[in-house]
Design a protein around this motif. Structure first.
Motif, PDB file in Angstrom:
ATOM      1  N   SER A  49      14.487   7.829   9.196  1.00  0.00           N
ATOM      2  CA  SER A  49      14.795   7.874  10.670  1.00  0.00           C
ATOM      3  C   SER A  49      15.060   6.205  11.001  1.00  0.00           C
ATOM      4  N   TRP A  50      15.678   6.152  12.148  1.00  0.00           N
ATOM      5  CA  TRP A  50      15.755   4.701  12.638  1.00  0.00           C
ATOM      6  C   TRP A  50      14.480   3.893  12.708  1.00  0.00           C
ATOM      7  N   LEU A  51      13.478   4.480  12.955  1.00  0.00           N
ATOM      8  CA  LEU A  51      12.128   3.651  12.864  1.00  0.00           C
ATOM      9  C   LEU A  51      11.690   3.325  11.498  1.00  0.00           C
ATOM     10  N   SER A  52      11.808   4.371  10.616  1.00  0.00           N
ATOM     11  CA  SER A  52      11.372   4.002   9.247  1.00  0.00           C
ATOM     12  C   SER A  52      12.180   2.987   8.670  1.00  0.00           C
ATOM     13  N   ARG A  53      13.572   2.970   9.068  1.00  0.00           N
ATOM     14  CA  ARG A  53      14.258   2.062   8.466  1.00  0.00           C
ATOM     15  C   ARG A  53      14.088   0.522   8.993  1.00  0.00           C
ATOM     16  N   ILE A  54      13.744   0.573  10.241  1.00  0.00           N
ATOM     17  CA  ILE A  54      13.245  -0.663  10.846  1.00  0.00           C
ATOM     18  C   ILE A  54      11.855  -1.221  10.121  1.00  0.00           C
ATOM     19  N   ILE A  55      11.014  -0.277   9.759  1.00  0.00           N
ATOM     20  CA  ILE A  55       9.741  -0.679   9.100  1.00  0.00           C
ATOM     21  C   ILE A  55      10.231  -1.251   7.748  1.00  0.00           C
ATOM     22  N   TYR A  56      11.145  -0.581   6.901  1.00  0.00           N
ATOM     23  CA  TYR A  56      11.514  -0.745   5.506  1.00  0.00           C
ATOM     24  C   TYR A  56      12.174  -2.223   5.695  1.00  0.00           C
ATOM     25  N   ALA A  57      12.839  -2.469   6.724  1.00  0.00           N
ATOM     26  CA  ALA A  57      13.589  -3.762   6.802  1.00  0.00           C
ATOM     27  C   ALA A  57      12.490  -4.525   7.148  1.00  0.00           C
ATOM     28  N   LEU A  58      11.659  -4.407   8.033  1.00  0.00           N
ATOM     29  CA  LEU A  58      10.640  -5.482   8.393  1.00  0.00           C
ATOM     30  C   LEU A  58       9.821  -6.140   7.011  1.00  0.00           C
ATOM     31  N   VAL A  59       9.677  -4.962   6.370  1.00  0.00           N
ATOM     32  CA  VAL A  59       8.763  -5.301   5.017  1.00  0.00           C
ATOM     33  C   VAL A  59       9.525  -6.233   3.972  1.00  0.00           C
ATOM     34  N   GLY A  60      10.965  -5.697   3.909  1.00  0.00           N
ATOM     35  CA  GLY A  60      11.572  -6.609   3.306  1.00  0.00           C
ATOM     36  C   GLY A  60      12.011  -8.119   3.588  1.00  0.00           C
ATOM     37  N   LEU A  61      12.244  -8.176   4.998  1.00  0.00           N
ATOM     38  CA  LEU A  61      12.251  -9.644   5.562  1.00  0.00           C
ATOM     39  C   LEU A  61      10.612 -10.295   5.377  1.00  0.00           C
ATOM     40  N   CYS A  62       9.658  -9.751   5.372  1.00  0.00           N
ATOM     41  CA  CYS A  62       8.379 -10.447   5.386  1.00  0.00           C
ATOM     42  C   CYS A  62       8.251 -10.727   3.787  1.00  0.00           C
ATOM     43  N   GLY A  63       8.672  -9.881   2.942  1.00  0.00           N
ATOM     44  CA  GLY A  63       8.506 -10.269   1.659  1.00  0.00           C
ATOM     45  C   GLY A  63       9.434 -11.510   1.189  1.00  0.00           C
ATOM     46  N   LEU A 120       0.884  -1.203  -0.123  1.00  0.00           N
ATOM     47  CA  LEU A 120      -0.114  -0.219   0.006  1.00  0.00           C
ATOM     48  C   LEU A 120       0.739   1.338  -0.022  1.00  0.00           C
ATOM     49  N   ASN A 121       1.909   1.123   0.694  1.00  0.00           N
ATOM     50  CA  ASN A 121       2.876   2.338   0.672  1.00  0.00           C
ATOM     51  C   ASN A 121       3.498   2.515  -0.702  1.00  0.00           C
ATOM     52  N   TRP A 122       3.881   1.294  -1.363  1.00  0.00           N
ATOM     53  CA  TRP A 122       4.393   1.423  -2.654  1.00  0.00           C
ATOM     54  C   TRP A 122       3.563   2.317  -3.601  1.00  0.00           C
ATOM     55  N   GLY A 123       2.169   1.770  -3.355  1.00  0.00           N
ATOM     56  CA  GLY A 123       1.018   2.536  -4.356  1.00  0.00           C
ATOM     57  C   GLY A 123       0.745   3.834  -4.060  1.00  0.00           C
ATOM     58  N   LEU A 124       1.142   4.427  -2.872  1.00  0.00           N
ATOM     59  CA  LEU A 124       0.922   5.555  -2.564  1.00  0.00           C
ATOM     60  C   LEU A 124       2.047   6.289  -3.218  1.00  0.00           C
ATOM     61  N   ILE A 125       3.143   5.808  -3.166  1.00  0.00           N
ATOM     62  CA  ILE A 125       4.053   6.494  -3.844  1.00  0.00           C
ATOM     63  C   ILE A 125       3.799   6.447  -5.254  1.00  0.00           C
ATOM     64  N   GLY A 126       3.835   5.455  -5.887  1.00  0.00           N
ATOM     65  CA  GLY A 126       3.475   5.448  -7.448  1.00  0.00           C
ATOM     66  C   GLY A 126       2.199   6.285  -7.906  1.00  0.00           C
ATOM     67  N   PHE A 127       1.106   6.464  -7.292  1.00  0.00           N
ATOM     68  CA  PHE A 127      -0.006   7.314  -7.451  1.00  0.00           C
ATOM     69  C   PHE A 127       0.080   8.655  -7.076  1.00  0.00           C
ATOM     70  N   LEU A 136       6.454   9.998   6.124  1.00  0.00           N
ATOM     71  CA  LEU A 136       5.501  11.172   6.545  1.00  0.00           C
ATOM     72  C   LEU A 136       5.180  10.872   7.982  1.00  0.00           C
ATOM     73  N   LEU A 137       5.264   9.694   8.351  1.00  0.00           N
ATOM     74  CA  LEU A 137       4.671   9.265   9.712  1.00  0.00           C
ATOM     75  C   LEU A 137       5.881   9.446  10.689  1.00  0.00           C
ATOM     76  N   PHE A 138       6.958   8.908  10.248  1.00  0.00           N
ATOM     77  CA  PHE A 138       8.278   8.257  10.973  1.00  0.00           C
ATOM     78  C   PHE A 138       9.522   9.178  10.585  1.00  0.00           C
ATOM     79  N   GLY A 139       9.406  10.125   9.625  1.00  0.00           N
ATOM     80  CA  GLY A 139      10.613  10.984   9.118  1.00  0.00           C
ATOM     81  C   GLY A 139      11.392  10.110   8.210  1.00  0.00           C
ATOM     82  N   SER A 140      12.061  11.068   7.006  1.00  0.00           N
ATOM     83  CA  SER A 140      12.756  10.409   6.195  1.00  0.00           C
ATOM     84  C   SER A 140      13.995   9.561   6.721  1.00  0.00           C
TER      85      SER A 140
END
Length: 72
Positions: A40-54, A19-26, A34-38
């Motif tokens: 930031s350590w928290l956004s990097r953890i979220i991106y890493a979790l998305v990658g690991l889950c994928g 959904l985040n990638w869809g928002l980026i694309g559209f 937007l929520l956690f900062g460009s």
């Protein structure tokens, strides 16, 4: 219970990432940044979790073909 929880967790996190990638694309709107900062350590953890889950969800391909019978 652990495996079912892991499957649901991975699927949920991957859907949020999609959904985040869809928002980026559209709309050129990165909701995580937007929520956690460009980057930031928290956004990097979220991106890493998305990658690991994928990566974990690659195992679902084996589950979808495990029950199929060969028809010749």
């Amino acid at each position: 219970m652990g495996n079912k929880f892991l499957n649901c967790f991975a699927l949920t996190i991957s859907i949020i990432g999609a959904l985040n990638w869809g928002l980026i694309g559209f709309f050129n709107l990165n909701l995580v940044a937007l929520l956690f900062g460009s980057m930031s350590w928290l956004s990097r953890i979220i991106y890493a979790l998305v990658g690991l889950c994928g990566l974990y969800l690659f195992s679902f391909y084996g589950m979808t073909t495990a029950g199929e019978e060969k028809v010749s």
